[in-house]
Design a protein around this motif. Structure first.
Motif, PDB file in Angstrom:
ATOM      1  N   SER A   1       0.824  -1.210   0.000  1.00  0.00           N
ATOM      2  CA  SER A   1       0.000   0.000   0.000  1.00  0.00           C
ATOM      3  C   SER A   1       0.851   1.249   0.000  1.00  0.00           C
ATOM      4  O   SER A   1       0.503   2.273  -0.629  1.00  0.00           O
ATOM      5  N   SER A   2       2.046   1.209   0.696  1.00  0.00           N
ATOM      6  CA  SER A   2       2.930   2.380   0.691  1.00  0.00           C
ATOM      7  C   SER A   2       3.501   2.633  -0.717  1.00  0.00           C
ATOM      8  O   SER A   2       3.647   3.780  -1.152  1.00  0.00           O
ATOM      9  N   VAL A   3       3.846   1.536  -1.459  1.00  0.00           N
ATOM     10  CA  VAL A   3       4.331   1.697  -2.840  1.00  0.00           C
ATOM     11  C   VAL A   3       3.262   2.328  -3.705  1.00  0.00           C
ATOM     12  O   VAL A   3       3.516   3.249  -4.504  1.00  0.00           O
ATOM     13  N   GLU A   4       2.032   1.830  -3.561  1.00  0.00           N
ATOM     14  CA  GLU A   4       0.936   2.402  -4.338  1.00  0.00           C
ATOM     15  C   GLU A   4       0.740   3.872  -3.991  1.00  0.00           C
ATOM     16  O   GLU A   4       0.548   4.724  -4.880  1.00  0.00           O
ATOM     17  N   LYS A   5       0.819   4.173  -2.690  1.00  0.00           N
ATOM     18  CA  LYS A   5       0.648   5.568  -2.275  1.00  0.00           C
ATOM     19  C   LYS A   5       1.779   6.445  -2.838  1.00  0.00           C
ATOM     20  O   LYS A   5       1.552   7.607  -3.213  1.00  0.00           O
TER      21      LYS A   5
ATOM     22  N   GLU B   1       1.130   7.083  -6.460  1.00  0.00           N
ATOM     23  CA  GLU B   1       0.077   8.096  -6.543  1.00  0.00           C
ATOM     24  C   GLU B   1       0.627   9.480  -6.203  1.00  0.00           C
ATOM     25  O   GLU B   1       0.261  10.490  -6.816  1.00  0.00           O
ATOM     26  N   LEU B   2       1.556   9.523  -5.206  1.00  0.00           N
ATOM     27  CA  LEU B   2       2.134  10.806  -4.818  1.00  0.00           C
ATOM     28  C   LEU B   2       2.955  11.411  -5.959  1.00  0.00           C
ATOM     29  O   LEU B   2       2.894  12.629  -6.240  1.00  0.00           O
ATOM     30  N   ILE B   3       3.726  10.522  -6.661  1.00  0.00           N
ATOM     31  CA  ILE B   3       4.532  11.026  -7.796  1.00  0.00           C
ATOM     32  C   ILE B   3       3.634  11.575  -8.895  1.00  0.00           C
ATOM     33  O   ILE B   3       3.869  12.662  -9.451  1.00  0.00           O
TER      34      ILE B   3
END
Length: 466
Positions: free
Chosen positions: A422-426, A429-431
């Protein structure tokens, strides 16, 4: 005038008075109670009296009972004995043939109850009494002289039964009051007829008025009693309804019985537990007794060894050098004993310190376990795991539980992997959001430049216009 007065009295009472009942006549046959006695019951003597009856005059001999019949004799003896027993007399007639003494005492007692007292049974007196009372049975002197003989007994038994019925009827007349003494209707009817026969119309009218007044008063009293009874009935109905609505006494008792049965069951369970505890205590006592026997035997053995050593020492010759050596050895043993006690006390103190420290650590572990359990619930792992400390464990795994490695660690690992994914996905998304933010910032800057250009143009046009 007298006839008219009588008619007025008759008309005034026509609706309130009924004609008097006819005078009852006694047409009962007293011999029916002699001919058919009822076994086991007292014969009814209410139809016999000391006065002669017209119904018994001229009766044919076929109506007389068969005094030689055994069943008749037994029934008659039972009736006579029942009467004698009701008066608690010391004598009675014993079937089938009573003794002459009992028969004589019975006749004397009956004569006394009839009003003829005699110290000795006189045949002439008995015959005169029977004749005066109009006895329908014939009795001769020979039967009275020898009352215990079989040929004289049947006729004498019938006479005694007849006399018993006469005595019982006289007792009934003495004990029962007259049925007409308290009968106001009978008194009114008798007085009214007497006044009517005398021709006293005023007395008849006065008697009618007084009787009607008494009837009204009695009616009022009866109405009051009826009202009181109706009130009692209403109260009882209300009470009945309340009893119907509420639990009945039987149900209350059944509930109390159920509670008592539960208490009895609990008591039985407690008794069974106490019995089991008693068995355990008895087993422990037996074990302690066995241990005590072992210790007593060991003590006895040690005492025997000491005695043997004492005898050995006494037999041996001890010089001063050996005594000095033994004294030094004894002192060395005492010093070693003191050192061992001191070391034991030190170890006990260390054990107490360790126990207290372990207790503090265990309390800290409990707080940590509570916090961990709360954190596990907040994480919502869905495994239903909770830390449960075991104070009796000797290793960390035993204290914390052996299932935390197999249940909690895999759940935490999977949870950490999910967090990483979930942190990778976040992050991606942040990038993308940062790129979009840069593009939006460039567009905003471009729009600001255009707005500033338009503003400068507007300023120039406004200056030119001025």
């Amino acid at each position: 005038m007298r006839a008219a007065g009588r008619r007025r009295a008759t008309e005034s009472l026509a609706s309130d008075r009924r004609p008097p009942p006819p005078t009852p006549t006694n047409t009962a046959d007293p011999w029916q109670y002699l001919s058919t006695p009822v076994p086991g019951r007292d014969s009814d003597a209410s139809f016999c009296s000391s006065r002669p009856s017209n119904a018994s005059i001229g009766r044919p001999s076929a109506a007389f009972p068969n005094t030689s019949d055994k069943s008749y004799q037994l029934a008659s003896i039972r009736t006579i004995n029942a009467y004698l027993a009701s008066l608690s007399l010391p004598f009675s007639l014993k079937p089938p043939l009573p003794s002459a003494k009992d028969i004589t005492e019975t006749l004397k007692f009956l004569l006394h109850r009839l009003g003829f007292s005699a110290q000795k049974l006189d045949e002439d007196l008995v015959l005169k009494v029977l004749k005066a009372l109009k006895c329908p049975l014939k009795l001769n002197k020979s039967a009275l002289k020898a009352p215990g003989t079989p040929h004289a007994w049947p006729n004498l038994l019938a006479v005694i039964l007849w006399a018993v019925q006469i005595v019982k009827y006289n007792d009934h007349l003495l004990n029962s009051p007259s049925s007409f003494e308290d009968n106001s209707m009978f008194k009114y009817t008798a007085n009214s007829y007497l006044s009517y026969i005398r021709g006293d119309d005023q007395a008849v009218d006065a008697l009618d008025e007084e009787f009607m007044r008494e009837l009204r008063e009695e009616r009022d009293k009866i109405e009051e009693n009826v009202k009181a009874v109706e009130g009692n009935v209403n109260e009882l109905e209300v009470k009945l309804e309340s009893l119907k609505k509420g639990p009945s006494q039987k149900e209350a008792l059944e509930q109390e019985k159920a509670l008592l049965e539960k208490d009895v069951t609990k008591f039985h369970m407690i008794i069974e537990q106490l019995d089991g505890h008693m068995l355990e205590v008895q087993k422990k006592i037996e074990e302690k007794e066995k241990e005590l026997e072992v210790k007593v035997a060991e003590r006895k053995r040690i005492c025997d060894e000491n005695e043997e050593l004492k005898r050995t020492i006494e037999e041996q010759g001890i010089n001063a050098r050996d005594a000095e050596r033994m004294k030094r050895e004894l002192q060395a043993v005492e010093r070693e004993k003191e050192d061992a006690e001191a070391s034991r006390n030190g170890w006990e103190e260390k054990i107490w310190e360790l126990d207290s420290e372990i207790g503090h650590k265990f309390k800290e572990l409990e707080w940590l376990a509570i916090e961990c359990n709360q954190a596990i619930r907040r994480l919502k792992l869905g495994i239903g795991f909770q830390y449960q400390l075991n104070a009796k464990g000797s290793t960390p795994g035993d204290v914390l539980g052996s299932d935390y490695k197999s249940i909690l660690k895999p759940a935490l690992t999977s949870f950490a992997e999910e967090i990483k994914a979930s942190s990778v996905e976040k992050l991606e998304e942040l990038i993308s959001l940062r790129q979009q933010s840069g593009e939006n910032a460039a567009k905003i800057e471009e729009k600001r430049n255009r707005i500033s250009a338009f503003q400068s143009y507007i300023d120039e046009v406004s200056a030119h216009i001025h």
